[in-house]
Each structure stands twice: as C-alpha cells, then as structure tokens.
Design an enzyme around this catalytic site. Structure first.
Site, PDB file in Angstrom:
ATOM      1  N   ILE A   9      -4.881 -10.875   2.479  1.00 44.00           N
ATOM      2  CA  ILE A   9      -5.241 -11.704   3.708  1.00 44.00           C
ATOM      3  C   ILE A   9      -4.153 -11.374   4.676  1.00 44.00           C
ATOM      4  CG2 ILE A   9      -4.811 -13.828   3.370  1.00 44.00           C
ATOM      5  CD1 ILE A   9      -7.648 -14.261   4.763  1.00 44.00           C
ATOM      6  N   SER A 133      -7.707   4.370  -2.212  1.00 38.82           N
ATOM      7  CA  SER A 133      -6.711   5.034  -1.226  1.00 38.82           C
ATOM      8  C   SER A 133      -6.988   6.846  -1.415  1.00 38.82           C
ATOM      9  CB  SER A 133      -5.153   4.773  -1.336  1.00 38.82           C
ATOM     10  OG  SER A 133      -4.463   5.759  -0.490  1.00 38.82           O
ATOM     11  N   GLU A 135      -4.509   8.596  -0.751  1.00 42.10           N
ATOM     12  CA  GLU A 135      -3.482   9.122  -1.542  1.00 42.10           C
ATOM     13  C   GLU A 135      -3.917   9.358  -2.987  1.00 42.10           C
ATOM     14  OE1 GLU A 135       0.327   9.000  -1.064  1.00 42.10           O
ATOM     15  OE2 GLU A 135      -0.657   9.628   0.722  1.00 42.10           O
ATOM     16  N   TYR A 156       2.741   4.786  -6.266  1.00 39.27           N
ATOM     17  CA  TYR A 156       1.491   3.932  -5.598  1.00 39.27           C
ATOM     18  C   TYR A 156       0.290   4.781  -5.905  1.00 39.27           C
ATOM     19  CZ  TYR A 156      -1.567   2.713  -1.684  1.00 39.27           C
ATOM     20  OH  TYR A 156      -2.495   2.491  -0.939  1.00 39.27           O
ATOM     21  N   LYS A 160      -3.024   3.522  -8.012  1.00 41.47           N
ATOM     22  CA  LYS A 160      -4.288   3.037  -7.183  1.00 41.47           C
ATOM     23  C   LYS A 160      -5.294   3.828  -8.211  1.00 41.47           C
ATOM     24  CE  LYS A 160      -4.135   0.767  -3.453  1.00 41.47           C
ATOM     25  NZ  LYS A 160      -4.903  -0.603  -3.396  1.00 41.47           N
TER      26      LYS A 160
HETATM   27  P1  NAP Z   1      -0.446  -4.158   3.954  1.00 46.35           P
HETATM   28  O1  NAP Z   1      -0.538  -4.485   5.491  1.00 46.35           O
HETATM   29  O2  NAP Z   1       0.885  -3.417   3.278  1.00 46.35           O
HETATM   30  O3  NAP Z   1      -0.973  -5.418   3.387  1.00 46.35           O
HETATM   31  C1  NAP Z   1      -0.917  -5.650   1.930  1.00 46.35           C
HETATM   32  C2  NAP Z   1      -1.326  -7.166   1.740  1.00 46.35           C
HETATM   33  O4  NAP Z   1      -1.070  -7.377   0.490  1.00 46.35           O
HETATM   34  C3  NAP Z   1      -0.273  -8.130   2.587  1.00 46.35           C
HETATM   35  O5  NAP Z   1      -1.206  -9.396   2.865  1.00 46.35           O
HETATM   36  C4  NAP Z   1       0.615  -8.483   1.200  1.00 46.35           C
HETATM   37  O6  NAP Z   1       1.121 -10.002   1.675  1.00 46.35           O
HETATM   38  C5  NAP Z   1      -0.035  -8.400   0.009  1.00 46.35           C
HETATM   39  N1  NAP Z   1       0.488  -8.482  -1.258  1.00 46.35           N
HETATM   40  C6  NAP Z   1       1.581  -7.652  -1.559  1.00 46.35           C
HETATM   41  N2  NAP Z   1       1.760  -7.870  -2.912  1.00 46.35           N
HETATM   42  C7  NAP Z   1       1.294  -8.842  -3.351  1.00 46.35           C
HETATM   43  C8  NAP Z   1       1.202  -9.748  -4.444  1.00 46.35           C
HETATM   44  N3  NAP Z   1       2.129  -9.323  -5.341  1.00 46.35           N
HETATM   45  N4  NAP Z   1       0.368 -10.702  -4.714  1.00 46.35           N
HETATM   46  C9  NAP Z   1      -0.586 -10.845  -3.429  1.00 46.35           C
HETATM   47  N5  NAP Z   1      -0.669 -10.353  -2.356  1.00 46.35           N
HETATM   48  C10 NAP Z   1       0.299  -9.299  -2.208  1.00 46.35           C
HETATM   49  O7  NAP Z   1      -1.927  -3.100   3.558  1.00 46.35           O
HETATM   50  P2  NAP Z   1      -3.054  -2.720   4.487  1.00 46.35           P
HETATM   51  O8  NAP Z   1      -2.768  -1.572   5.267  1.00 46.35           O
HETATM   52  O9  NAP Z   1      -3.773  -3.838   4.954  1.00 46.35           O
HETATM   53  O10 NAP Z   1      -3.959  -2.182   3.125  1.00 46.35           O
HETATM   54  C11 NAP Z   1      -4.854  -3.051   2.408  1.00 46.35           C
HETATM   55  C12 NAP Z   1      -5.172  -2.385   1.196  1.00 46.35           C
HETATM   56  O11 NAP Z   1      -5.866  -1.151   1.303  1.00 46.35           O
HETATM   57  C13 NAP Z   1      -4.060  -2.117   0.216  1.00 46.35           C
HETATM   58  O12 NAP Z   1      -4.409  -2.316  -0.969  1.00 46.35           O
HETATM   59  C14 NAP Z   1      -3.625  -0.636   0.551  1.00 46.35           C
HETATM   60  O13 NAP Z   1      -3.042  -0.122  -0.366  1.00 46.35           O
HETATM   61  C15 NAP Z   1      -4.936  -0.045   0.849  1.00 46.35           C
HETATM   62  N6  NAP Z   1      -5.299   1.043   1.680  1.00 46.35           N
HETATM   63  C16 NAP Z   1      -4.763   0.984   2.787  1.00 46.35           C
HETATM   64  C17 NAP Z   1      -4.813   2.023   3.738  1.00 46.35           C
HETATM   65  C18 NAP Z   1      -4.428   1.984   5.202  1.00 46.35           C
HETATM   66  O14 NAP Z   1      -4.226   3.227   5.669  1.00 46.35           O
HETATM   67  N7  NAP Z   1      -4.010   1.009   5.727  1.00 46.35           N
HETATM   68  C19 NAP Z   1      -5.451   3.163   3.085  1.00 46.35           C
HETATM   69  C20 NAP Z   1      -5.939   3.343   2.021  1.00 46.35           C
HETATM   70  C21 NAP Z   1      -5.929   2.268   1.066  1.00 46.35           C
HETATM   71  P3  NAP Z   1       2.497  -9.920   2.309  1.00 46.35           P
HETATM   72  O15 NAP Z   1       1.871 -10.066   3.672  1.00 46.35           O
HETATM   73  O16 NAP Z   1       3.076 -11.285   1.805  1.00 46.35           O
HETATM   74  O17 NAP Z   1       3.309  -8.922   2.066  1.00 46.35           O
HETATM   75  N1  GDD Z   2       6.522   5.916   6.727  1.00 48.23           N
HETATM   76  C1  GDD Z   2       7.154   7.032   7.335  1.00 48.23           C
HETATM   77  N2  GDD Z   2       8.254   6.863   7.937  1.00 48.23           N
HETATM   78  N3  GDD Z   2       6.557   8.115   7.217  1.00 48.23           N
HETATM   79  C2  GDD Z   2       6.925   9.344   7.757  1.00 48.23           C
HETATM   80  C3  GDD Z   2       8.050   9.279   8.417  1.00 48.23           C
HETATM   81  C4  GDD Z   2       8.715   7.878   8.741  1.00 48.23           C
HETATM   82  O1  GDD Z   2       9.812   8.078   9.021  1.00 48.23           O
HETATM   83  N4  GDD Z   2       8.278  10.658   8.743  1.00 48.23           N
HETATM   84  C5  GDD Z   2       7.231  11.132   8.695  1.00 48.23           C
HETATM   85  N5  GDD Z   2       6.504  10.743   7.647  1.00 48.23           N
HETATM   86  C6  GDD Z   2       5.165  11.008   7.181  1.00 48.23           C
HETATM   87  C7  GDD Z   2       4.964  10.569   5.457  1.00 48.23           C
HETATM   88  O2  GDD Z   2       5.980  11.543   4.650  1.00 48.23           O
HETATM   89  C8  GDD Z   2       3.908  11.004   5.611  1.00 48.23           C
HETATM   90  O3  GDD Z   2       3.310  12.142   5.029  1.00 48.23           O
HETATM   91  C9  GDD Z   2       2.909  10.572   6.912  1.00 48.23           C
HETATM   92  O4  GDD Z   2       4.120  10.471   7.722  1.00 48.23           O
HETATM   93  C10 GDD Z   2       2.269   9.193   6.629  1.00 48.23           C
HETATM   94  O5  GDD Z   2       3.206   8.250   6.117  1.00 48.23           O
HETATM   95  P1  GDD Z   2       2.730   6.657   6.323  1.00 48.23           P
HETATM   96  O6  GDD Z   2       2.251   6.177   7.598  1.00 48.23           O
HETATM   97  O7  GDD Z   2       3.984   5.885   5.417  1.00 48.23           O
HETATM   98  O8  GDD Z   2       1.447   6.625   5.532  1.00 48.23           O
HETATM   99  P2  GDD Z   2       0.933   7.252   4.030  1.00 48.23           P
HETATM  100  O9  GDD Z   2       0.059   8.397   4.196  1.00 48.23           O
HETATM  101  O10 GDD Z   2       2.168   7.588   3.120  1.00 48.23           O
HETATM  102  O11 GDD Z   2       0.250   5.912   3.294  1.00 48.23           O
HETATM  103  C11 GDD Z   2      -0.561   5.076   3.931  1.00 48.23           C
HETATM  104  O12 GDD Z   2      -1.887   5.571   3.999  1.00 48.23           O
HETATM  105  C12 GDD Z   2      -2.623   5.571   2.467  1.00 48.23           C
HETATM  106  C13 GDD Z   2      -3.835   6.171   2.725  1.00 48.23           C
HETATM  107  O13 GDD Z   2      -3.885   7.597   2.436  1.00 48.23           O
HETATM  108  C14 GDD Z   2      -0.308   3.581   3.408  1.00 48.23           C
HETATM  109  O14 GDD Z   2      -1.335   2.994   4.180  1.00 48.23           O
HETATM  110  C15 GDD Z   2      -1.013   3.597   2.017  1.00 48.23           C
HETATM  111  O15 GDD Z   2      -0.916   2.322   1.624  1.00 48.23           O
HETATM  112  C16 GDD Z   2      -2.636   4.194   2.165  1.00 48.23           C
HETATM  113  O16 GDD Z   2      -2.935   4.121   0.624  1.00 48.23           O
END
Ligand code: NAP
Ligand code: GDD
Length: 347
Positions: A9, A133, A135, A156, A160
């Site tokens: 959350i 995801s 991913e 990761y 997933k």
């Molecule tokens: P986020 O901002 O990194 O939030 C992750 C949450 O998980 C935080 O509340 C974190 O707590 C909590 N957490 C981490 N380890 C935990 C543990 N051991 N026990 C309980 N809680 C824990 O991620 P988000 O972007 O909101 O994404 C939410 C979910 O959707 C994740 O599962 C992510 O992998 C998935 N997802 C995200 C995206 C995206 O683009 N955002 C896309 C596809 C899937 P803390 O605040 O204490 O760190």
């Molecule tokens: N983080 C990061 N930092 N990414 C970079 C950077 C940098 O300095 N430079 C380039 N990138 C590129 C990464 O290599 C990747 O290809 C892209 O930017 C996006 O990276 P992130 O923003 O870290 O996101 P992600 O796509 O790897 O993962 C996020 O999206 C997933 C859904 O497809 C996360 O939110 C995952 O939790 C989520 O599942």
C-alpha cells in the site's frame, strides 16, 4: 461497506488504489513494512490518526516474507478483496538481490495465497488480484497479449512468472476467485525516483534550476508502453467486479523509447539534454527487455477499461510537480540550507 486489503500500500500503485477504494466507500486495510524511516509518505494525503472517528484506512505491520503476519492480518481485517501489490519491483536491483526478489515476489505471493486458503476454509469468500507485469514477456515479440508466451529476462520477471502461475494454479485447484493483471509500465508524479521516467523528470527539473549538472542513464533505446498509474489501478478493481475471474493485459497500446521520453521532458523544461546526459554502464542490465507494447483488446472489450491519459500528458504531468519540487529545493538552498540529492545513483 466492502473491505479491501492491499499489500504494497505504501508504493506508487498502493497509494493510488487506496485513494480509489476509499472514494468508493471501502474500508481499506494496508500491509506496511517496519522501517527505520517513514515509508508512508505517499499515504499522507489520505491517512488519518486511528484515534479519530470515521477513519476508513487501517495500516498493519506485516511482510510477505512472514506468513504468520499475513494470517494475523487476514483475521483482523477480514477483507472481501485482496490486492497483492507487494514487490521488490526494481528490475535492475533484482540482479543484485536475486534470492530476496524471489522470496518477496514469487514465494511472497505463494505465502499470501496459502494464507487465503486458510482464510476461506470456513466458507468465507474473497477475491484476489495478483500484480503481474509486462516484464514477464521480456524478449517476446510485440505486441504482447494474454496469449503471448512469457520469456522473462531478469530474476524479477522470472519471479513474477512464478507468481502468475501460482495464482492461476490456486484458481484452478481450489476454485478461488483470482485475477492476474498483466500491467505494462505505468508512471505518475509518485513514481519511485530510481525508475527511469521519474529519474529523468527529477533530474531535468533540477538541472533547469541549476541544482544539478549531470544526469547519468543507461540504455536510451529500450521501448516501453507507458501509461498513467491512476488509470491502471482502476483496472485492478474492475477485474475483481466481474462474475468470473480471468487474466487481463492492461496497456495503452503505444510504445516510446527512453530517448523519446527524455526528448519530450527536456523540451517541456527547456533544457538541452544532450549537454547534460551521460551514459553510465552501471545502469545497463545483464539482459535487457528491448520492446514492450501491449494489446489490451480483451480488457477493453470485457471489462470496458481504457486509458485516459496520453503519453504527452503523462510526461507533462510528471515534469510540472517536479519543477515545483525543484523550486522548493532552490528556495531552501538560496536560504543557506543544505539540499540533499537522495540515492539517485541506485537505479
Ligand atoms: P513500488 O512503488 O515499488 O511499491 C512496492 C510496494 O511493495 C511498496 O509498498 C513496498 O513497501 C512493498 N514491499 C516491498 N517488499 C515487501 C515485503 N517484503 N513485504 C511487504 N511489502 C513489501 O511498486 P509499484 O510501482 O507501486 O507496483 C506495484 C506492484 O505492481 C508491484 O508488484 C510491481 O512489481 C507491479 N507492477 C508495477 C508496474 C509499474 O509499472 N509500476 C507494472 C507492472 C507490475 P516499502 O514502501 O516499504 O518499500
Ligand atoms: N531505472 C533505470 N535507470 N532505467 C534506465 C536507466 C536508468 O538510469 N537508463 C535507461 N533505463 C532503461 C532500462 O534499461 C529499461 O529498459 C527502461 O529504462 C525502463 O526502466 P525502469 O523505469 O527501471 O522500468 P522497467 O521497465 O525496468 O520496470 C518497471 O516496469 C515493469 C513493467 O514492465 C517496474 O515498475 C517493474 O516493477 C514493472 O513490472
């Protein structure tokens, strides 16, 4: 009054989902990790002291690596809907902390599902959302939809995939109401500062105001299907309101490179990024996901979900509050206070 339990959350999505459910008159329970610093900042706008009457948001200490805590929280909160968002969600960090990532993302989901089996054993009913995801598609050719085979490219993503199959198996084996959402990247001003979009908007706005000189990035050619987190959490809820559980891809259908994001954010800020961006190989991944573009036709037809915010609107929506934040930092700095640039080297 319906009750929802959200793991994760305190994260970006958790905070949007909690707001969304409170506005729908849910009682919302959230699992929060104990930390030595405050980790509930994103919940500040909706948090009320539990001593106050009428509070509908309740936070419980717990962790998905601790099965007993999950069972206690289920008993205490007695939810109708569970949203499993908890994750070590940073792809590059998952290469550094592979075992931990698997423990939280894969086994953590399994622990929660096992706790749910016990919870429903006396006839209670609950609906479960699993945060999958894009991913998981990794190296699979775009556009990716529900029938595209998974090809994970990081610890990761592999975790997933395991969580996805645990969820699907528990649906089939025990008749539980479980939906897998396969969400493509979604961002917002609340995005963690080590994800590339927010890293860019934070840095360019600071550079614009002279608070920072350089921005170090990795691969600029990767393409992502970027949407707005507020739109995407709505899809999580919509999935759980259907008569039958199912799995859905949630995506905008448009893909843009990191370079395009950078171009647009820089032009909004009025900064020439070519003068300040440098490559740092530490941000490259051992195996990269080059091209994600989702096909969410099924969700659009079956649950009537569609995104509202365009790519250009998203970039602007992220730049503007970061510019405001940078102005606040500049004011502090000009008044002689030290402004700390936090942890940007980590992601
Ligand atoms: P986020 O901002 O990194 O939030 C992750 C949450 O998980 C935080 O509340 C974190 O707590 C909590 N957490 C981490 N380890 C935990 C543990 N051991 N026990 C309980 N809680 C824990 O991620 P988000 O972007 O909101 O994404 C939410 C979910 O959707 C994740 O599962 C992510 O992998 C998935 N997802 C995200 C995206 C995206 O683009 N955002 C896309 C596809 C899937 P803390 O605040 O204490 O760190
Ligand atoms: N983080 C990061 N930092 N990414 C970079 C950077 C940098 O300095 N430079 C380039 N990138 C590129 C990464 O290599 C990747 O290809 C892209 O930017 C996006 O990276 P992130 O923003 O870290 O996101 P992600 O796509 O790897 O993962 C996020 O999206 C997933 C859904 O497809 C996360 O939110 C995952 O939790 C989520 O599942």
């Amino acid at each position: 009054m319906k009750k929802a339990l959200i793991s994760g959350i305190t994260g970006q999505d958790g905070s949007f989902l909690a707001e969304f459910l409170l506005a729908k008159d849910y009682e919302v329970h959230g699992i929060v990790r104990r930390a030595s610093t405050f980790n509930t900042e994103r919940l500040d706008p909706i948090y009320a002291d539990p001593h106050e009457r009428g509070t509908a948001l309740f936070l419980h200490y717990g962790d998905v690596t601790d099965g007993a805590s999950l069972r206690h929280i289920l008993e205490k909160s007695r939810p109708d809907e569970i949203y499993n968002l908890a994750a070590q969600s940073h792809v590059r960090v998952s290469f550094d902390q592979a075992e931990y990532t698997a423990d939280v993302v894969a086994v953590g989901t399994l622990r929660l599902l096992e706790a749910v089996r016990d919870y429903v054993s006396d006839g209670r009913e609950v609906r479960f959302y699993q945060a999958g995801s894009s991913e998981m598609y990794g190296a699979a050719k775009p556009p990716q939809d529900e029938s595209t085979p998974f090809y994970p490219r990081s610890p990761y993503a592999a975790s997933k995939v395991a969580a996805h199959w645990y969820a699907l198996n528990y649906r089939e084996a025990y008749g539980l109401y479980i939906c897998n959402g396969i969400l493509f990247n979604h961002e917002s001003p609340r995005r963690g500062e080590t994800f590339v979009t927010r890293k860019i908007t934070r840095a360019l706005t600071r550079i614009k105001l002279g608070l920072q000189q350089k921005l170090f990035l990795g691969n600029l050619d990767a393409k992502r299907d970027w949407g707005y987190a507020g739109d995407f959490v709505e899809a999580m809820w919509m999935m759980l309101q259907q008569p039958e559980p199912d799995d859905y891809v949630i995506a905008t259908g448009e893909s843009h490179s990191v370079r395009e994001f950078l171009d647009l954010a820089a032009s909004i800020c009025g900064v020439d990024w070519k003068r300040c961006v440098e490559l740092d190989p530490r941000y490259l991944r051992p195996t990269e996901v080059d091209f994600l573009q989702g096909d969410s036709s099924k969700a659009r037809a079956k649950i009537r979900w569609k995104p509202r915010v365009s790519f250009a609107e998203l970039v602007r929506m992220m730049v503007e509050p970061d510019l405001e934040l940078a102005h606040q930092e500049k004011t502090l700095s000009e008044a002689g206070h030290r402004v700390v640039q936090r942890g940007l080297s980590q992601g």
